[in-house]
Motif scaffolding. Structure first.
Motif, PDB file in Angstrom:
ATOM      1  N   PHE A 387     107.193 -63.997 -76.684  1.00 55.60           N
ATOM      2  CA  PHE A 387     108.346 -63.294 -77.235  1.00 55.60           C
ATOM      3  C   PHE A 387     107.924 -62.275 -78.292  1.00 55.60           C
ATOM      4  O   PHE A 387     106.935 -62.464 -79.004  1.00 55.60           O
ATOM      5  N   TYR A 400     115.188 -60.740 -80.449  1.00 55.08           N
ATOM      6  CA  TYR A 400     113.885 -60.951 -79.810  1.00 55.08           C
ATOM      7  C   TYR A 400     113.999 -60.605 -78.332  1.00 55.08           C
ATOM      8  O   TYR A 400     115.103 -60.382 -77.805  1.00 55.08           O
ATOM      9  N   TYR A 402     111.884 -61.518 -74.334  1.00 53.14           N
ATOM     10  CA  TYR A 402     110.795 -62.116 -73.565  1.00 53.14           C
ATOM     11  C   TYR A 402     109.878 -61.010 -73.078  1.00 53.14           C
ATOM     12  O   TYR A 402     110.327 -59.997 -72.531  1.00 53.14           O
ATOM     13  N   ASN A 417     115.031 -59.530 -69.073  1.00 54.72           N
ATOM     14  CA  ASN A 417     115.785 -60.099 -70.186  1.00 54.72           C
ATOM     15  C   ASN A 417     117.290 -60.095 -69.910  1.00 54.72           C
ATOM     16  O   ASN A 417     117.987 -61.063 -70.238  1.00 54.72           O
TER      17      ASN A 417
END
Length: 480
Positions: A387, A400, A402, A417
């Motif tokens: 992440f 955040y 991935y 995402n």
């Protein structure tokens, strides 16, 4: 049909009906294992479309049975620790009790002769909040429907206090991360599209005061009027708190109205640990607070506060049937004299009940818990190579995304995402939010539930990674 009117003759029906409704909700809460069932609009719509509103059931139990199918079973439940999406908090029981009382009595807070003690309770809570902020002895305010209305009223006052009759010359400064209601309010107030000047943010997503100073000076040199600066104490996406003391100094220098949108960050007003993060808010001319975000109140429960009560006159109009001018001389406390609304619920009662049962420290301790959880969540994300986390939290949000090791195409990562968020929502296992940072797609945890744990965050991150990898694997299979 008079048997359904709430009065002295139907008190027992009221008691039994409300008790039955409470039992249904309590049973649903006790058995809910996921924040959402994953139902789709297409799947739920037929059940609601099938209801014939012109054919009443004439029975409370039957209606509650029906409600189970069309609402309660598939509602999104904010009390669940894996609801992590928007600024929706779980609510505290004293506030829910207050909601039940205020709905039944149904006071309207526009005039004294419709509310009596409700008026004084709201005024007491306004004074309490203004004192917590530190606005001084001439402060005042009024409860509102939410942050957007509070921001609108604050900018109305700023517009009326600005020293010009030309709306085209007015300018409002807000950070790039400020709430969209700033632009909406400017439009509603008749300001031109270019009136709201976006100020860049730094790497922590806080307003850059050097850029603000430059824009305010440019405004003055161009013969324009710096009407207001909107400083945000808790941006929606990042929870960032603009540098309030520095902004206050600039507003003093240019004679500009300082509004602080603390719709989210107002929970710090009762924080035993982190109150200093709001230092400088006491210098504002107006402040937005949303108790239904970080005070754990049911929607709606909000207020706008002002340093100088005289500025509330910009919302004052008199009607002979409601609040004639003579009532001012008679010292009758009509709240409609301060409000953009006329008819208005007694939403202040919920906060009153909460403070009287839990106390300010009790509320603040709950908010401290979610802020501390966000800090631990940031450390978790920063240490996880799967992440990319954007910024260390000042409140309780984490942005955040991935980032798969084997994929370098940013657009493909965006799609992964997006897919992960939608798949997670469809599963009902957790609910997270999405946003953009620049042009890239990110995900967001908004942590407002003290029952959420670091284990919950870990589990949800694993689910997100699994959904994203499934999408990327399927994409690879299709390509081959």
């Amino acid at each position: 049909m008079r048997s359904h009117l709430l009065n002295d003759t139907t008190a027992e029906l009221y008691r039994s009906s409300v008790t039955e409704g409470v039992e249904r909700v309590a049973a649903q809460l006790a058995t809910t294992t996921r924040p959402f069932t994953g139902v789709t609009p297409d799947a739920l719509a037929p059940a609601i479309d099938a209801v014939d509103l012109d054919a009443p059931l004439h029975d409370t139990i039957a209606v509650l049975d029906e409600l189970q199918d069309v609402y309660l079973r598939d509602a999104v439940y904010f009390h669940h620790p894996r609801y992590l999406a928007h600024l929706n908090c779980p609510v505290v029981i004293p506030a829910v009790l207050g909601e039940a009382i205020l709905s039944a009595v149904n006071s309207s807070l526009d005039t004294w002769d419709q509310s009596a003690g409700g008026t004084l309770i709201e005024r007491k809570l306004v004074d309490w909040t203004a004192a917590r902020i530190g606005l001084g002895p001439t402060a005042d305010g009024v409860f509102t429907s939410g942050g957007s209305q509070s921001n609108l009223q604050a900018l109305l006052m700023a517009r009326q206090e600005a020293k010009t009759d030309s709306l085209d010359r007015l300018r409002v400064f807000a950070s790039e991360a400020a709430h969209f209601s700033v632009q909406k309010s400017a439009s509603l107030l008749g300001l031109p599209p270019q009136a709201v000047v976006p100020i860049p943010v730094d790497r922590t997503k806080r307003m850059q005061t050097l850029a603000l100073a430059a824009e305010m000076e440019r405004c003055r040199k161009d013969g324009l009027v710096p009407m207001a600066v909107v400083a945000t104490a808790g941006t929606t996406d990042f929870g960032s708190i603009d540098p309030l003391p520095e902004i206050a100094a600039l507003c003093d220098r240019y004679g500009t109205w300082m509004h602080v949108d603390a719709a989210y960050g107002c929970g710090l007003l009762v924080s035993p640990k982190h109150r200093d993060r709001l230092d400088g808010i006491e210098r504002a001319d107006s402040v937005t607070v949303d108790y239904h975000k970080s005070f754990f109140q049911p929607v709606s429960s909000s207020a706008v506060l002002v340093r100088d009560r005289a500025t509330l006159r910009h919302a004052t109009y008199h009607a002979e049937y409601l609040n004639p001018r003579r009532t001012v001389a008679e010292r009758i406390p009509n709240q409609v004299d301060k409000s953009l609304q006329t008819t208005r619920r007694f939403d202040a009662l919920k906060l009153w009940m909460t403070l009287r049962v839990m106390g300010a420290d009790g509320i603040g301790s709950l908010f401290d818990e979610v802020c501390d959880l966000a800090r631990r969540g940031w450390e978790l994300l920063a240490a996880d190579p799967r992440f990319d986390v954007v910024v260390e939290p000042q409140l309780s949000t984490l942005v955040y995304r991935y980032v798969p090791a084997a994929v370098t195409d940013p657009a493909e990562i965006d799609r992964a995402n997006l897919y992960a968020r939608k798949a997670l929502f469809a599963s009902g296992d957790a609910v997270v939010a999405g946003t953009k940072v620049g042009d890239r797609q990110y995900l967001k945890f908004t942590l407002l539930n003290p029952e959420t744990t670091l284990d919950d965050l870990t589990a949800v991150l694993d689910l997100i990674a699994g959904h994203a990898e499934q999408y990327l694997g399927d994409t690879l299979d299709r390509a081959s």
